[in-house]
Motif scaffolding. Structure first.
Motif, mmCIF file in Angstrom:
data_model
loop_
_atom_site.group_PDB
_atom_site.id
_atom_site.type_symbol
_atom_site.label_atom_id
_atom_site.label_comp_id
_atom_site.label_asym_id
_atom_site.label_seq_id
_atom_site.Cartn_x
_atom_site.Cartn_y
_atom_site.Cartn_z
ATOM 1 N N UNK A 162 0.835 -1.193 0.000
ATOM 2 C CA UNK A 162 0.000 0.000 0.000
ATOM 3 C C UNK A 162 0.877 1.252 0.000
ATOM 4 N N UNK A 163 0.546 2.247 -0.815
ATOM 5 C CA UNK A 163 1.352 3.480 -0.811
ATOM 6 C C UNK A 163 1.319 4.159 0.558
ATOM 7 N N UNK A 164 2.437 4.718 0.956
ATOM 8 C CA UNK A 164 2.477 5.524 2.178
ATOM 9 C C UNK A 164 2.040 6.945 1.831
ATOM 10 N N UNK A 165 1.845 7.785 2.830
ATOM 11 C CA UNK A 165 1.407 9.156 2.596
ATOM 12 C C UNK A 165 2.387 9.911 1.712
ATOM 13 N N UNK A 166 3.678 9.622 1.881
ATOM 14 C CA UNK A 166 4.687 10.339 1.103
ATOM 15 C C UNK A 166 4.723 9.907 -0.362
ATOM 16 N N UNK A 167 4.112 8.757 -0.681
ATOM 17 C CA UNK A 167 4.111 8.264 -2.062
ATOM 18 C C UNK A 167 3.048 8.933 -2.924
ATOM 19 N N UNK A 168 2.017 9.499 -2.306
ATOM 20 C CA UNK A 168 0.920 10.085 -3.063
ATOM 21 C C UNK A 168 1.320 11.431 -3.662
ATOM 22 N N UNK A 169 0.749 11.721 -4.832
ATOM 23 C CA UNK A 169 0.989 12.969 -5.538
ATOM 24 C C UNK A 169 -0.355 13.592 -5.925
ATOM 25 N N UNK A 170 -0.343 14.917 -6.099
ATOM 26 C CA UNK A 170 -1.555 15.597 -6.558
ATOM 27 C C UNK A 170 -1.832 15.306 -8.027
#
Length: 218
Positions: A162-170
Motif C-alpha cells: 500500500x502506498x504511504x502518505x509520502x508516495x501520493x501525488x496531486x
C-alpha cells in the motif's frame, strides 16, 4: 471440527454449526467445501452480522456463518435456504439495540414463499457450484446484481504494498483507487486530492495480479 461432528451423526442426522466465513468463500478452502457436499446435503447457510462474534478488548470482529446440513452422501443438487440478517440485538460496541433479525430466520426457513429484500431466499445449486462458492452474500449479489462489472474492467488490480502518505501525488499518470472511492452504485473518482502515485512506484511495487470476477465482493 466438521469431520468430528459428522462422526457423531447418524444417517440423515442434521447438523447446525458456526464456521468462519472463509470456509464458505476462500479459494484455499475449496477442499473443505468439496468434503461437505460429498458427505452432506446442504440445507441452509445463514450469514451472521459482523458484530456477532466481536472481541471487545481488541475491537476485532470474526465474520461467521451458520451451516445447516443433513448427513447424506450422493446428493448432486442442494435446495438451500440462504439468509443474511443485518442485526443481532446489539451493535459493534456491544450496546443493546431494538433490532434482532437473526430471530426472524427460523420463521422464514419454514415458511418462505418469496425472496425478502435479498436477505431470505432459496436456490438449487450443484456440487460444483457449492465447491466454487458457498457464501450467502455471494448468491444474494448474483441473484440481484446481474449488471455488475468486474472491477478489473475499470482499473488494474494487483497484490502489492500500500502506498504511504509520502508516495501520493496531486498529479501523475497512475491513479490509485481508495476505499472511499467505492460506493454501492459506482466508483466515485470525485476526490481529486493526492490520489496519484508515480509510474516508477507502480512498476517497482507491483508484485502480482489477482483475478477479480463478476459478482466478487471486494
Amino acid at each position: 471440527m466438521l469431520e468430528r461432528a459428522s462422526q457423531f451423526l447418524q444417517k440423515d442426522g442434521i447438523i447446525g454449526i458456526v464456521l468462519p466465513d472463509g470456509i464458505f468463500s476462500n479459494l484455499a478452502d475449496q477442499y473443505i467445501r468439496k468434503w461437505i457436499v460429498n458427505n452432506f446435503e446442504v440445507m441452509g447457510i445463514i450469514s451472521l452480522p459482523e458484530e456477532t462474534f466481536r472481541v471487545q478488548t481488541i475491537g476485532v470482529s470474526v465474520k461467521t456463518s451458520v451451516l445447516l446440513a443433513k448427513k447424506k452422501e450422493g446428493v448432486r443438487e442442494h435446495n438451500i435456504f440462504f439468509a443474511s440478517p443485518n442485526s443481532i440485538g446489539y451493535d459493534v460496541q456491544g450496546d443493546d439495540i431494538n433490532s434482532n433479525e437473526v430471530l426472524e430466520v427460523p420463521k422464514f426457513y419454514h415458511a418462505i414463499s418469496k425472496e425478502i429484500e435479498g436477505k431470505y431466499f432459496r436456490m438449487k445449486l450443484s456440487n460444483d457450484e457449492l465447491v466454487d462458492r458457498m457464501d450467502a452474500k455471494f448468491y444474494s449479489y448474483s441473484r440481484n446484481k446481474k449488471d455488475i462489472d468486474s472491477l478489473s474492467k475499470w482499473c488494474n488490480v494487483f497484490i502489492g504494498q500500500t502506498p504511504s502518505k509520502s508516495d501520493y501525488r496531486d498529479k501523475g499518470t497512475v491513479k490509485i483507487m481508495k476505499v472511499r472511492c467505492l460506493t454501492n452504485k459506482m466508483i466515485d473518482w470525485s476526490d481529486k486530492k493526492r490520489d496519484y502515485v508515480s509510474e516508477a512506484w507502480y512498476k517497482n511495487r507491483k508484485e502480482g495480479t489477482i483475478d477479480v470476477k463478476k459478482y466478487d465482493i471486494v
